[in-house]
Design an enzyme around this catalytic site. Structure first.
Site, PDB file in Angstrom:
ATOM      1  NE  ARG A 224      -4.208  -1.530   0.168  1.00 53.96           N
ATOM      2  CZ  ARG A 224      -4.364  -2.550  -0.690  1.00 53.96           C
ATOM      3  NH1 ARG A 224      -3.449  -2.791  -1.598  1.00 53.96           N
ATOM      4  NH2 ARG A 224      -5.439  -3.292  -0.643  1.00 53.96           N
ATOM      5  CG  HIS A 272      -3.363  -0.719  -6.701  1.00 54.00           C
ATOM      6  ND1 HIS A 272      -3.623  -0.114  -5.502  1.00 54.00           N
ATOM      7  CD2 HIS A 272      -3.526  -2.052  -6.462  1.00 54.00           C
ATOM      8  CE1 HIS A 272      -3.942  -1.023  -4.595  1.00 54.00           C
ATOM      9  NE2 HIS A 272      -3.888  -2.216  -5.167  1.00 54.00           N
TER      10      HIS A 272
HETATM   11  P1  NDP Z   1      -1.780 -11.770   4.819  1.00 49.17           P
HETATM   12  O1  NDP Z   1      -2.703 -11.259   5.861  1.00 49.17           O
HETATM   13  O2  NDP Z   1      -1.960 -13.166   4.306  1.00 49.17           O
HETATM   14  O3  NDP Z   1      -0.267 -11.689   5.336  1.00 49.17           O
HETATM   15  C1  NDP Z   1       0.211 -10.598   6.026  1.00 49.17           C
HETATM   16  C2  NDP Z   1       1.644 -10.868   6.471  1.00 49.17           C
HETATM   17  O4  NDP Z   1       2.175  -9.668   7.020  1.00 49.17           O
HETATM   18  C3  NDP Z   1       1.750 -11.944   7.557  1.00 49.17           C
HETATM   19  O5  NDP Z   1       2.897 -12.728   7.372  1.00 49.17           O
HETATM   20  C4  NDP Z   1       1.884 -11.114   8.831  1.00 49.17           C
HETATM   21  O6  NDP Z   1       2.587 -11.751   9.876  1.00 49.17           O
HETATM   22  C5  NDP Z   1       2.688  -9.948   8.318  1.00 49.17           C
HETATM   23  N1  NDP Z   1       2.531  -8.800   9.198  1.00 49.17           N
HETATM   24  C6  NDP Z   1       1.413  -8.103   9.511  1.00 49.17           C
HETATM   25  N2  NDP Z   1       1.678  -7.132  10.392  1.00 49.17           N
HETATM   26  C7  NDP Z   1       2.997  -7.208  10.658  1.00 49.17           C
HETATM   27  C8  NDP Z   1       3.873  -6.493  11.503  1.00 49.17           C
HETATM   28  N3  NDP Z   1       3.439  -5.494  12.284  1.00 49.17           N
HETATM   29  N4  NDP Z   1       5.180  -6.860  11.528  1.00 49.17           N
HETATM   30  C9  NDP Z   1       5.634  -7.881  10.772  1.00 49.17           C
HETATM   31  N5  NDP Z   1       4.844  -8.619   9.940  1.00 49.17           N
HETATM   32  C10 NDP Z   1       3.545  -8.275   9.894  1.00 49.17           C
HETATM   33  O7  NDP Z   1      -1.839 -10.731   3.620  1.00 49.17           O
HETATM   34  P2  NDP Z   1      -1.644 -11.005   2.052  1.00 49.17           P
HETATM   35  O8  NDP Z   1      -0.331 -11.664   1.858  1.00 49.17           O
HETATM   36  O9  NDP Z   1      -2.834 -11.667   1.479  1.00 49.17           O
HETATM   37  O10 NDP Z   1      -1.659  -9.504   1.480  1.00 49.17           O
HETATM   38  C11 NDP Z   1      -0.711  -8.545   1.888  1.00 49.17           C
HETATM   39  C12 NDP Z   1      -1.094  -7.175   1.349  1.00 49.17           C
HETATM   40  O11 NDP Z   1      -0.847  -7.072  -0.044  1.00 49.17           O
HETATM   41  C13 NDP Z   1      -2.579  -6.800   1.442  1.00 49.17           C
HETATM   42  O12 NDP Z   1      -2.931  -6.416   2.743  1.00 49.17           O
HETATM   43  C14 NDP Z   1      -2.660  -5.636   0.469  1.00 49.17           C
HETATM   44  O13 NDP Z   1      -2.367  -4.426   1.116  1.00 49.17           O
HETATM   45  C15 NDP Z   1      -1.548  -5.942  -0.528  1.00 49.17           C
HETATM   46  N6  NDP Z   1      -2.091  -6.230  -1.873  1.00 49.17           N
HETATM   47  C16 NDP Z   1      -1.686  -5.451  -2.942  1.00 49.17           C
HETATM   48  C17 NDP Z   1      -2.156  -5.714  -4.204  1.00 49.17           C
HETATM   49  C18 NDP Z   1      -1.699  -4.924  -5.370  1.00 49.17           C
HETATM   50  O14 NDP Z   1      -2.240  -5.076  -6.468  1.00 49.17           O
HETATM   51  N7  NDP Z   1      -0.697  -4.090  -5.255  1.00 49.17           N
HETATM   52  C19 NDP Z   1      -3.082  -6.820  -4.471  1.00 49.17           C
HETATM   53  C20 NDP Z   1      -3.431  -7.571  -3.294  1.00 49.17           C
HETATM   54  C21 NDP Z   1      -2.955  -7.268  -2.038  1.00 49.17           C
HETATM   55  P3  NDP Z   1       2.061 -13.134  10.528  1.00 49.17           P
HETATM   56  O15 NDP Z   1       2.435 -14.188   9.500  1.00 49.17           O
HETATM   57  O16 NDP Z   1       2.828 -13.258  11.777  1.00 49.17           O
HETATM   58  O17 NDP Z   1       0.581 -12.981  10.708  1.00 49.17           O
HETATM   59  C1  OXD Z   2      -6.190  -5.914  -3.149  1.00 51.72           C
HETATM   60  C2  OXD Z   2      -5.644  -4.948  -4.104  1.00 51.72           C
HETATM   61  O1  OXD Z   2      -6.104  -5.668  -1.936  1.00 51.72           O
HETATM   62  O2  OXD Z   2      -5.954  -5.043  -5.300  1.00 51.72           O
HETATM   63  O3  OXD Z   2      -6.710  -6.952  -3.590  1.00 51.72           O
HETATM   64  O4  OXD Z   2      -4.859  -4.101  -3.716  1.00 51.72           O
END
Ligand code: NDP
Ligand code: OXD
Length: 309
Positions: A224, A272
């Site tokens: 993000r 994006h």
């Molecule tokens: P998940 O919820 O599956 O994974 C999140 C990961 O981040 C986990 O490993 C979690 O740790 C870690 N995490 C969260 N908070 C912290 C912290 N404070 N310190 C360290 N690690 C942390 O999310 P996704 O993988 O599905 O998606 C990630 C992000 O990708 C979405 O939230 C979105 O913002 C972005 N996205 C962007 C897109 C784009 O087109 N650019 C498309 C889709 C998503 P733990 O394993 O310990 O829980």
């Molecule tokens: C999502 C994105 O969160 O597109 O799926 O960013």
């Protein structure tokens, strides 16, 4: 009658209506603003919410996000017992994995530098270490971070990851928590951000983070725009602490005309598009989750509202 209300794109709604009629006729598929009998609406699938919609749905139980992220929702304005589920489906995961592999290889092979040199009409090159020596770090080891690491594995880079709680992934050096952040950054020549945007992660891509990375390191932000302090990136690119960045996200989106990211020679910017929800596969992920609701089993991608992701 139980119904699900779809709020968003008409083309997607038309396709999903057909799939629901065929595969889940017991749940009526409705499209906002046509609520029908509002009391029937138990599920809502949306990206953002029109003002006052929730107040008109007295029996709403679950809000399904059309995307993987849920930071577009203001939790404080949602009823406290409303369950929130993010989208986990192969369209998003596969496109994100492709994008991260593309971006990491582009940075490994100095593509932003070569594009800038081409534009300037110069014929110059830099030494490139073998991929097996390149140290890549992925912040966030969730659904997308793990898929990105799997896509990078065949390229033989030295892979590491950082998460909130300790994880174990074959072939990946895993770091966790506040204590793991500095050693993880110190070894990451190419850093990929795939964290959710929460109170803890906002502005995590900042001057201190960049200063902890090896000099000349590179950044990929596919999470993000709110993770990045834009001025700190420009400063780090200006003083050589970072050498290039590939950004798929920004704050705000779109960036205003004339923003320095559009023309900076060391930045490649995409609008994006890294992970894209695929209409045909996402509807099956949604239906699978509704079957889980009916069966009373746990849902795929349910958000822990206290944790923020
Ligand atoms: P998940 O919820 O599956 O994974 C999140 C990961 O981040 C986990 O490993 C979690 O740790 C870690 N995490 C969260 N908070 C912290 C912290 N404070 N310190 C360290 N690690 C942390 O999310 P996704 O993988 O599905 O998606 C990630 C992000 O990708 C979405 O939230 C979105 O913002 C972005 N996205 C962007 C897109 C784009 O087109 N650019 C498309 C889709 C998503 P733990 O394993 O310990 O829980
Ligand atoms: C999502 C994105 O969160 O597109 O799926 O960013």
């Amino acid at each position: 009658m139980i119904s699900i209300l779809h709020c968003g794109d008409d083309a997607r709604a038309a396709l999903w209506r057909e799939v629901f009629a065929r595969e889940m006729p017991q749940v009526e598929f409705r499209c906002w603003p046509d609520l029908g009998r509002a009391e029937d609406v138990r599920f809502l699938v949306a990206w953002t919410l029109p003002d006052d919609l929730l107040a008109s749905l007295p029996n709403l139980e679950i809000l399904f996000s059309i995307g993987a992220g849920i930071d577009q929702l203001d939790f404080d304005r949602l009823p406290p017992d409303l369950r929130i589920v993010r989208m986990i489906e192969p369209g998003i995961t596969d496109t994100m994995a492709d994008y991260v592999a593309m971006a990491v290889l582009a940075l490994h092979r100095d593509l932003p530098f070569h594009i800038a040199e081409q534009r300037a009409g110069r014929w110059s090159w830099r030494d490139v270490p073998p991929a097996r020596e390149r140290r890549v770090g992925v912040m966030g080891l969730g659904e997308l971070g793990r898929a990105a690491l799997a896509a990078l594995a065949p390229h033989a880079c030295q892979l590491a990851g950082w998460s909130r709680s300790p994880r174990t992934i074959d072939g990946v050096d895993c770091f966790a928590g506040d204590a793991g952040l500095a050693p993880f950054l110190a070894r990451s020549e190419i850093l990929v951000c795939l964290l959710p945007l929460t109170g803890d992660t906002r502005h995590i891509l900042n001057r201190v983070t960049f200063a902890t990375m090896p000099r000349g390191a590179r950044l990929v932000n596919v999470a993000r725009g709110g993770h990045l302090v834009q001025g700190d990136l420009l400063e780090a690119l200006g003083n050589g602490q970072l050498s290039a960045a590939i950004l798929d996200v920004a704050d705000p989106e779109p960036l205003p005309a004339g923003h320095p990211f559009f023309t900076h020679p060391a930045i490649l910017l995409t609008p994006h598009v890294a992970g894209i929800t695929r209409t045909d596969s996402a509807v099956h992920a949604l239906i699978d989750n509704l079957r889980r609701v009916i069966a009373g089993t746990s849902l795929v991608g349910e958000v822990d509202r206290r944790r923020g992701y």
